[in-house]
Design a protein around this motif. Structure first.
Motif, PDB file in Angstrom:
ATOM      1  N   LEU A 143     -56.912  38.367  24.537  1.00  0.00           N
ATOM      2  CA  LEU A 143     -58.260  38.041  25.013  1.00  0.00           C
ATOM      3  C   LEU A 143     -59.152  39.277  25.038  1.00  0.00           C
ATOM      4  O   LEU A 143     -60.320  39.219  24.652  1.00  0.00           O
ATOM      5  CB  LEU A 143     -58.202  37.411  26.406  1.00  0.00           C
ATOM      6  CG  LEU A 143     -57.703  35.980  26.470  1.00  0.00           C
ATOM      7  CD1 LEU A 143     -57.586  35.529  27.918  1.00  0.00           C
ATOM      8  CD2 LEU A 143     -58.605  35.046  25.696  1.00  0.00           C
ATOM      9  N   ASP A 144     -58.603  40.402  25.493  1.00  0.00           N
ATOM     10  CA  ASP A 144     -59.373  41.654  25.507  1.00  0.00           C
ATOM     11  C   ASP A 144     -59.783  42.053  24.096  1.00  0.00           C
ATOM     12  O   ASP A 144     -60.920  42.487  23.868  1.00  0.00           O
ATOM     13  CB  ASP A 144     -58.574  42.778  26.161  1.00  0.00           C
ATOM     14  CG  ASP A 144     -58.404  42.587  27.656  1.00  0.00           C
ATOM     15  OD1 ASP A 144     -59.132  41.764  28.257  1.00  0.00           O
ATOM     16  OD2 ASP A 144     -57.520  43.265  28.233  1.00  0.00           O
ATOM     17  N   ALA A 145     -58.866  41.903  23.139  1.00  0.00           N
ATOM     18  CA  ALA A 145     -59.174  42.246  21.749  1.00  0.00           C
ATOM     19  C   ALA A 145     -60.252  41.321  21.191  1.00  0.00           C
ATOM     20  O   ALA A 145     -61.166  41.773  20.485  1.00  0.00           O
ATOM     21  CB  ALA A 145     -57.919  42.174  20.892  1.00  0.00           C
ATOM     22  N   ALA A 146     -60.166  40.052  21.506  1.00  0.00           N
ATOM     23  CA  ALA A 146     -61.177  39.102  21.027  1.00  0.00           C
ATOM     24  C   ALA A 146     -62.532  39.416  21.635  1.00  0.00           C
ATOM     25  O   ALA A 146     -63.560  39.383  20.948  1.00  0.00           O
ATOM     26  CB  ALA A 146     -60.757  37.673  21.372  1.00  0.00           C
ATOM     27  N   GLN A 147     -62.551  39.737  22.915  1.00  0.00           N
ATOM     28  CA  GLN A 147     -63.809  40.052  23.589  1.00  0.00           C
ATOM     29  C   GLN A 147     -64.453  41.286  22.969  1.00  0.00           C
ATOM     30  O   GLN A 147     -65.668  41.338  22.786  1.00  0.00           O
ATOM     31  CB  GLN A 147     -63.564  40.288  25.074  1.00  0.00           C
ATOM     32  CG  GLN A 147     -64.831  40.591  25.842  1.00  0.00           C
ATOM     33  CD  GLN A 147     -64.581  40.738  27.336  1.00  0.00           C
ATOM     34  OE1 GLN A 147     -63.530  40.355  27.827  1.00  0.00           O
ATOM     35  NE2 GLN A 147     -65.525  41.289  28.025  1.00  0.00           N
ATOM     36  N   ALA A 148     -63.648  42.263  22.606  1.00  0.00           N
ATOM     37  CA  ALA A 148     -64.181  43.480  21.999  1.00  0.00           C
ATOM     38  C   ALA A 148     -64.810  43.204  20.640  1.00  0.00           C
ATOM     39  O   ALA A 148     -65.688  43.950  20.198  1.00  0.00           O
ATOM     40  CB  ALA A 148     -63.074  44.518  21.863  1.00  0.00           C
ATOM     41  N   ARG A 149     -64.384  42.144  19.973  1.00  0.00           N
ATOM     42  CA  ARG A 149     -64.919  41.827  18.653  1.00  0.00           C
ATOM     43  C   ARG A 149     -66.188  40.997  18.702  1.00  0.00           C
ATOM     44  O   ARG A 149     -66.890  40.868  17.700  1.00  0.00           O
ATOM     45  CB  ARG A 149     -63.867  41.086  17.843  1.00  0.00           C
ATOM     46  CG  ARG A 149     -62.667  41.963  17.516  1.00  0.00           C
ATOM     47  CD  ARG A 149     -61.561  41.215  16.835  1.00  0.00           C
ATOM     48  NE  ARG A 149     -62.049  40.452  15.697  1.00  0.00           N
ATOM     49  CZ  ARG A 149     -61.395  39.448  15.149  1.00  0.00           C
ATOM     50  NH1 ARG A 149     -60.241  39.069  15.649  1.00  0.00           N
ATOM     51  NH2 ARG A 149     -61.891  38.807  14.116  1.00  0.00           N
TER      52      ARG A 149
END
Length: 81
Positions: free
Chosen positions: A54-60
């Motif tokens: 989720l953190d990686a998706a949010q960063a994108r």
């Protein structure tokens, strides 16, 4: 393959479904103590994997910037909060 590598290979949806099954098993109270401990530990690793995805998706995620006339003029990184 180690358990951590196994978890890393799961998609977000697969990890979440397994985590839901673990929570259901733990909530049922049917697991013996050692099984409950093992399930809890795997569930914690799955939770961390889901949070990382989720953190990686949010960063994108990017927000569209508008110019003074309200027309798209580019993007900026997502800023949570």
């Amino acid at each position: 393959m180690t358990e951590q590598a196994d978890i890393a290979e799961l998609s977000f949806e697969e990890a979440l479904k397994e985590l839901e099954r673990i929570v259901s098993r733990l909530e049922s109270g049917e697991a013996q103590l050692q099984e409950a401990i093992d399930l809890y530990e795997r569930g914690d690793r799955l939770r961390r994997q889901c949070a990382a995805r989720l953190d990686a998706a949010q960063a994108r995620i990017e927000a569209i910037k508008l110019d003074s006339e309200g027309k798209p003029s580019g993007t900026t990184p997502f800023a949570a909060g």
